[in-house]
Design a protein around this motif. Structure first.
Motif: not given
Length: 439
Positions: A251-256
């Motif tokens: 999540g912190a890396q932008g994954i949905d």
């Protein structure tokens, strides 16, 4: 433990109710060519004492100690307290409870399991577990298509994702999407140029491993940007959830959407199963979520309680509106994972992950010094691939050890590749024995 057996009279009553004379007539729609017209080929039954002797004899044939084998089923220590707590009558059920009046204990544990998954993945919501990591990955692909309103019908999958997970996703592709695989590069990560070329306006989702099948840590931030630039959903799949104790969350890396396997917490290998899938995503995708969600609420007197707050499976709502045909989850496995994570805590989780990383690094460096070079140059956690002699497995077995996994089984082009896993169960003496066997 609740158990609801069907007696012969029960069965006859049910058959009479639906208007058929026998079980054979009930299953008459199954083609004759697919039926087994003989008794099952199983050994005669044993009494309890003879059965225990038989099982001990089988167990004595197994190599002692943890195998150097991960690949989606990683060996870890399960504290005896996990099994002891699972024996409590109110917890010892694999079934997800529906009635809050009688199931507050298991509903609360499901709620806490979901909370752990959101903390580990860095995402906002999680469901009440899935069957295993592979089916969770396939459900994520289906969800990506639903989010597009069915207008996008392509899912791009990294070839560095677990091969058996890719098989399951391809099995699901008859549900309305096509699968396009992209290769990996010399560092073991997904080939970013090939990935960018494969993503277009028809791409619903992009699915990669984290760490991937080779144990290599993918650049999720870059992958998420490529996917979202074309309006696709970025999905990560983790087969070794302990890695979350050391790596930055998806999540912190932008994954949905983050899915994967939670067997590493509180669940033994058990000859390969059952697994424990997890599924987390962002709250804006809640209505496209598969499975069920347990939530906290208050009763009419203001006391805190727990209920199933979302059930989008076809058993609960109209079939055409259901997001999944999942009928249950691995509730007992989720309970075991929740107990284990509760005992580890934030600091214990990080310490355990760091121990895994350091022991794997020691093994990797000593193997390289002995002439077994890494197969890939990318960063790893507790699994890694090396170039090994053709008789590597025979040497490991002769030394009284077991594992790893010859990669040629899944990747013919990596015929000399051997995937190894090192965890807290492998001390220095055991690692040194592995190195001596392969050097």
């Amino acid at each position: 433990m609740r158990y609801l057996p069907h007696t012969e009279s029960d069965i006859q009553e049910m058959l009479q109710k639906i208007g058929v004379k026998s079980l054979d007539e009930l299953f008459s729609t199954v083609p004759a060519s697919l039926r087994l017209n003989r008794a099952l080929a199983v050994e005669p039954s044993l009494d309890e004492r003879a059965l225990m002797d038989h099982l001990e004899a089988l167990a004595s044939k197994q190599p002692k100690g943890a195998p150097f084998l991960g690949a989606g089923a990683n060996p870890h220590h399960v504290p005896p307290s996990v099994d002891q707590l699972l024996l409590r009558g109110e917890l010892y059920t694999a079934y997800t409870p529906y009635q809050p009046e009688i199931a507050q204990g298991t509903l609360q544990i499901t709620f806490e399991f979901q909370t752990f998954v959101t903390l580990l993945t860095g995402l906002e919501i999680a469901n009440a577990s899935m069957y295993d990591g592979a089916s969770a990955a396939a459900e994520a692909a289906l969800m990506a298509v639903r989010i597009s309103g069915g207008k996008r019908t392509k899912v791009v999958v990294s070839k560095a994702l677990h091969p058996e997970y890719r098989d399951v996703v391809r099995t699901y592709h008859t549900e309305g999407f096509d699968v396009v695989e992209v290769p990996f590069g010399a560092d073991g990560r997904t080939d970013m140029a090939a990935l960018e070329a494969a993503i277009d306006e028809n791409t619903a989702g992009v699915l990669v491993g984290y760490p991937n099948f080779f144990g290599v840590v993918e650049d999720l931030g870059a992958i998420a940007k490529l996917a979202q630039a074309k309006g696709a959903i970025a999905i990560s799949c983790t087969t070794e959830a302990l890695a979350f104790g050391l790596l930055q969350s998806p999540g912190a890396q932008g994954i949905d959407v983050a899915v994967g396997e939670m067997q590493s917490f509180g669940n033994g290998l058990n000859f390969g199963g059952p697994g424990l899938g997890f599924f987390a995503t962002r709250e804006k995708f809640l209505r496209q979520f598969p499975g069920r969600v347990a939530g906290a609420t208050v009763d009419k007197t203001g006391k805190r309680g727990f209920v199933l707050t979302l059930s989008t499976r076809e058993q609960h709502i109209r079939r055409e509106k259901a997001t999944s045909n999942i009928c249950t989850n691995h509730g007992l496995n989720a309970t075991a994972a929740t107990i284990h994570l509760s005992m580890l805590g934030r600091h214990g989780l990080k310490a355990l992950a760091l121990l895994n990383y350091r022991r794997a690094r020691y093994a990797r460096e000593q193997l390289a010094a002995a002439g077994l070079k890494p197969l890939f140059s990318g960063p790893v956690f507790n699994e890694f691939a090396v170039r090994a002699p053709s008789d590597a497995i025979a040497r490991i077995t002769k030394a009284g050890l077991s594992g790893g996994l010859p990669l040629g089984r899944y990747y013919p082009e990596l015929g000399d590749g051997l995937l190894l896993c090192v965890t807290e169960l492998h001390d220095k003496a055991r690692i040194d024995a592995l190195i001596a066997a392969l050097a």
